[in-house]
Design a protein around this motif. Structure first.
Motif: not given
Length: 263
Positions: A90-95, A239-243, A211-212, A217-222
């Motif tokens: 997801d985007n971790y900063i969008i309100p 996934v965070a790298d190739n997305m 948490n990556c 402003d996007f993150s990938v968490c597992g």
């Protein structure tokens, strides 16, 4: 002769340091068969294109996020906020409905400047909220028959203070909800990535997660699970790298709006 020996020692030390940096900055693809998939968020605000295991499935979650599910996911383990059977993207900063606190916005900024205390506090707060939710889920069904009962329930959500019938465990007062933090920086295909690994506590059991955070402003968490052949934690960094991200939105008046739509 003395200078030759000293020079040789310095060269060896430098080689070791260089190898260490390269290892820390290398993102290795998991040894699995993968596929490239594309998924839009709800409302088509964002298009996500990413490389995932061939037997995992991708679904939109809301207007800023998607999730990727293991074939072993079920209604229980995949519904958890943090799960070895689900990647959260997801985007971790969008309100959103609940505005992001200024201290959290600062924590994300500090993270990419090598200052980590803010992100530690943010993660600890998130884990505490999950635990409060677990306790609330164990309550009998709530009926808001009086203004007092509504306020009692709200107080639990805010800070876990006692109600006439329920008291949060005293052991929670100064509990460390997340510990053993490690931070690794990578130069990803689409910018800098900070991978944060940590241990976290749900009720009385300890788990491990990652948490990556990307600098767009996007993150990938597992989370990790030693009993799973492949957990979401094993995939998060890859996934965070190739997305690849395509945005179809703009921010106006602190709200997200879709491009090309007349509001």
């Amino acid at each position: 002769m003395k200078y030759k020996i000293l020079s040789a020692i310095i060269s060896i030390v430098l080689m070791i340091l260089l190898v260490g940096c390269q290892q820390n900055n290398t993102i290795i693809k998991p040894d699995i068969e993968t596929k490239t998939v594309t998924e839009n968020s709800e409302g088509d605000y964002i298009t996500f294109s990413l490389d995932i295991p061939s037997n995992w499935k991708l679904y939109a979650q809301n207007y800023t996020s998607i999730a990727c599910f293991s074939p072993d996911a079920n209604k229980t383990n995949a519904s958890e906020n943090i799960s070895p059977y689900k990647l959260r993207i997801d985007n971790y900063i969008i309100p959103s409905l609940m505005p992001i606190d200024d201290k959290y916005k600062q924590a994300y900024k500090d993270l990419f400047s090598g200052k980590y205390d803010g992100i530690k506090d943010l993660i600890c707060d998130n884990i505490e909220y999950i635990n409060i939710g677990k306790v609330i889920d164990s309550f009998p069904d709530v009926t808001f028959e009086t203004p007092e009962s509504i306020m009692d329930y709200f107080n639990i959500l805010v800070d876990g203070i006692s109600t006439p019938d329920v008291t949060m465990p005293e052991s929670w007062n100064d509990k460390k909800w997340a510990t053993d933090f490690t931070f690794s920086e990578y130069n990803g295909k689409n910018g800098k990535i900070i991978a944060v690994e940590y241990s976290y506590v749900i009720i009385d059991k300890t788990y491990k997660a990652i948490n990556c955070y990307r600098d767009d402003d996007f993150s990938v968490c597992g989370a990790f699970d030693d009993d799973a052949d492949l957990s979401s934690g094993d995939l998060a960094l890859w996934v965070a790298d190739n997305m690849e991200i395509t945005k179809h939105y703009k921010i106006e008046d602190n709200m997200i709006k879709q491009e090309g739509v007349d509001y």
